[in-house]
Design a protein around this motif. Structure first.
Motif, PDB file in Angstrom:
ATOM      1  N   THR A 172     -12.644 -69.846  17.939  1.00 50.15           N
ATOM      2  CA  THR A 172     -14.202 -69.739  17.886  1.00 50.15           C
ATOM      3  C   THR A 172     -14.562 -68.731  16.732  1.00 50.15           C
ATOM      4  O   THR A 172     -13.691 -67.953  16.555  1.00 50.15           O
ATOM      5  CB  THR A 172     -14.879 -69.686  19.212  1.00 50.15           C
ATOM      6  N   SER A 173     -15.740 -68.730  16.400  1.00 50.22           N
ATOM      7  CA  SER A 173     -15.815 -67.822  15.051  1.00 50.22           C
ATOM      8  C   SER A 173     -16.897 -66.755  15.414  1.00 50.22           C
ATOM      9  O   SER A 173     -17.285 -66.193  14.414  1.00 50.22           O
ATOM     10  CB  SER A 173     -16.346 -68.593  13.863  1.00 50.22           C
ATOM     11  N   GLU A 174     -17.534 -66.735  16.397  1.00 53.41           N
ATOM     12  CA  GLU A 174     -18.435 -65.687  16.825  1.00 53.41           C
ATOM     13  C   GLU A 174     -18.320 -64.090  16.300  1.00 53.41           C
ATOM     14  O   GLU A 174     -18.723 -63.481  15.838  1.00 53.41           O
ATOM     15  CB  GLU A 174     -18.782 -65.390  18.454  1.00 53.41           C
ATOM     16  N   THR A 175     -16.916 -63.722  16.603  1.00 56.99           N
ATOM     17  CA  THR A 175     -16.515 -62.416  15.919  1.00 56.99           C
ATOM     18  C   THR A 175     -16.575 -62.383  14.565  1.00 56.99           C
ATOM     19  O   THR A 175     -17.239 -61.269  13.873  1.00 56.99           O
ATOM     20  CB  THR A 175     -15.334 -62.147  16.486  1.00 56.99           C
ATOM     21  N   ILE A 176     -15.912 -63.378  13.712  1.00 54.14           N
ATOM     22  CA  ILE A 176     -15.949 -62.932  12.383  1.00 54.14           C
ATOM     23  C   ILE A 176     -17.201 -63.258  11.837  1.00 54.14           C
ATOM     24  O   ILE A 176     -17.676 -62.616  10.698  1.00 54.14           O
ATOM     25  CB  ILE A 176     -14.771 -63.953  11.781  1.00 54.14           C
TER      26      ILE A 176
END
Length: 545
Positions: A172-176
């Motif tokens: 999933t992409s919350e961090t980037i």
């Protein structure tokens, strides 16, 4: 040497434990923060179940084409047979992966087409983030890394050399996203920032099911940043409403929309909103989620903005997604023993035309009439196809296109050409009841009739699904009643204000979880079915995919 990907550096015990949990998100994984570790001696059982699943896959591959297990007797076998025979997907060479075939992908494209319009209408822009994410990003948000670590695929070697930092294949992409938002957001003038991406995701599942749970799947994930908590909450609710309307109006799936419990909330979110769908075996499918992330990720990544008074504040954020799991939901909601049954609004082909002739001198006239009918329907915006192949009989074609779930079938033979009429059959009404003779070929008359019938089928599928759902939800007032409802394969709805520990006890003893606290609540709630204390809300419990 190329690139080496390995599982995250957790014990195999942890990996097998968390991935056999019943609760898996269609859009975002919502792992419980309270994982129970299996003792080592149970690892062999997990391996055995995987081997059994692989054997089952191979057996079904070898089955005679066109044979479907009875839905009421073997729901899982029926589901796999429909996927294979309707040519939706096949198994990839890496265990747990699937190849989405053109017909299955066309359904996903129909989902994309609808949602893309809605996203852009509400101010979101499409973009793309890299698939490889530094491992240190995942570690920055504590509950996020705890929730996702067991599922990570990690790259450790690239170009023949050990990497200085491990890279995670996007779960999933919350961090980037936050890493980039920190660079793009400086002032309140930069807000709201609202983006979406259509991408693939990798989560190392041990037990897989095509479309429903695979090692790699496709989804859209939206990410937004706002200047106030009120704006973020409004956005999260707006997006779950878009998903709800899509489910009802396009997929004809009567989802129940609500809020997840604390235990089932997405790792790193303040609140998770969900749409829950009842499948044909009465299990729940989490078909889409929208998360109010609060400031959890912005604090972890230092994503700040200067407000109108020059004060620095962390942004408030949301994320939301629907995946190819929804294709599985359509199959399991509407399909029958004859195969797939597609809602007209999402069907890649809405009408199939079957020209029928016995003698060579009949072929020319029949095909000319079929082509004329196709042109009329195509011009009117109806998705239509002719099956004019010589290799198969009309009966075989009827069964094949029924298998693929085409809403309407038009039959044209020599007599129909003479009478300038056609025979029309509905996929959702089997046998003679669904067949109408003598419908005029005249363009305007036929187009109006077809459009009317497609609308009828769309509404009929929704009505049938609503009736099935409502007849399988039981209102309960005690834990014993809940256990009885779940043991019968139904959903249980009752007042709830008990603890997280009590919620986990229900899961351990019944296999059911709280699917949501529905937005639509009864006027009278009563006392909690578990603790007996006053309850402000009712919750829905069910076993799930």
């Amino acid at each position: 040497m190329g690139v080496i990907i390995r599982l995250s550096s957790l014990s195999l015990t942890t990996i097998f434990t968390t991935t056999t949990a019943a609760s898996t998100s269609a859009s975002f994984r919502t792992p419980s923060p309270l994982f129970t570790r299996l003792p080592l001696r149970r690892l062999s059982a997990a391996k055995l179940s995987t081997a059994v699943a692989t054997e089952e896959i191979e057996e079904r591959r070898e089955k005679k084409a066109g044979v479907i297990a009875p839905r009421s007797q073997d729901f899982n076998g029926w589901y796999l047979d429909v996927i294979a025979n309707a040519e939706l997907a096949d198994y990839g060479p890496v265990r747990g992966t699937m190849v989405i075939r053109p017909y299955g992908y066309a359904i996903w494209e129909a989902i994309q087409d609808y949602l893309n319009v809605k996203f852009k209408e509400t101010g979101h822009s499409n973009m793309y983030f890299p698939q490889l994410i530094p491992y240190s990003f995942i570690e920055k948000e504590a509950s996020h890394v705890e929730g996702f670590s067991p599922e990570l695929a990690v790259v450790t070697i690239g170009g023949g050399k050990e990497l200085e930092e491990k890279l995670v294949v996007r779960p999933t992409s919350e961090t980037i996203v936050n890493h980039m938002f920190t660079q793009w957001i400086q002032s309140y003038r930069d807000l709201p920032l609202m983006i979406n991406q259509w991408v693939n995701v990798t989560r190392w599942e041990m037990r897989t099911k095509p479309f429903v749970r695979t090692l790699e799947f496709l989804w859209q994930e939206g990410h937004t940043a706002h200047a106030s908590p009120e704006e973020a909450e409004k956005e999260a609710l707006q997006m779950i409403d878009i998903y709800t309307k899509f489910a009802y109006e396009q997929a004809a799936i009567p989802v129940i929309v609500g809020r997840k419990s604390k235990v089932e909330t997405f790792a790193g979110a303040a609140k998770t909103y969900t749409i829950e769908a009842m499948m044909g075996d009465r299990k729940a499918l989490q078909a889409g989620t929208s998360h109010n992330l609060g400031q959890n990720f912005s604090r972890a990544f230092g994503t700040q903005f200067a407000d109108e008074n020059g004060q620095r504040e962390h942004v408030w954020q949301t994320s939301w997604a629907i995946s190819t799991r929804f294709v599985g939901g359509i199959i399991m909601t509407h399909g029958d023993d004859a195969g797939l049954m597609l809602p007209p609004k999402l069907a890649p082909i809405q009408v199939i035309i079957i020209p029928i002739w016995k003698k060579t001198d009949e072929k020319t006239g029949v095909l000319a009439a079929a082509l004329s009918v196709k042109e009329s329907l195509h011009t009117a915006g109806i998705r239509v196809k002719i099956d004019d192949s010589d290799q198969k009989t009309p009966g075989w074609k009827f069964n094949f296109w029924e298998m693929k779930g085409i809403p309407l079938r038009i039959e044209i033979g020599p007599r129909d050409v003479s009478s300038e009429s056609v025979v029309i059959s509905r996929r959702d009404v089997p046998g003679k009841q669904g067949k109408v003779f003598g419908v005029s070929m005249e363009s305007s008359t036929l187009v109006a009739y077809i459009k009317d019938k497609l609308d009828e089928i769309q509404l009929a599928l929704l009505s049938t699904a609503v009736s099935f759902r409502d007849s399988n939800i039981v209102d309960v007032t005690s834990y014993d009643e809940l256990k009885e409802a779940i043991s019968q394969g139904k959903w249980a709805r009752g007042p709830w204000s008990a603890s997280d520990e009590d919620e986990l006890k229900v899961k351990e003893e019944t296999g059911a979880t709280i699917r949501c606290f529905p937005f639509e609540q009864p006027n009278e709630k009563g006392n909690c079915l578990m603790s007996g204390n006053p309850a402000d809300e009712v919750a829905i419990f069910a076993k799930s995919y």
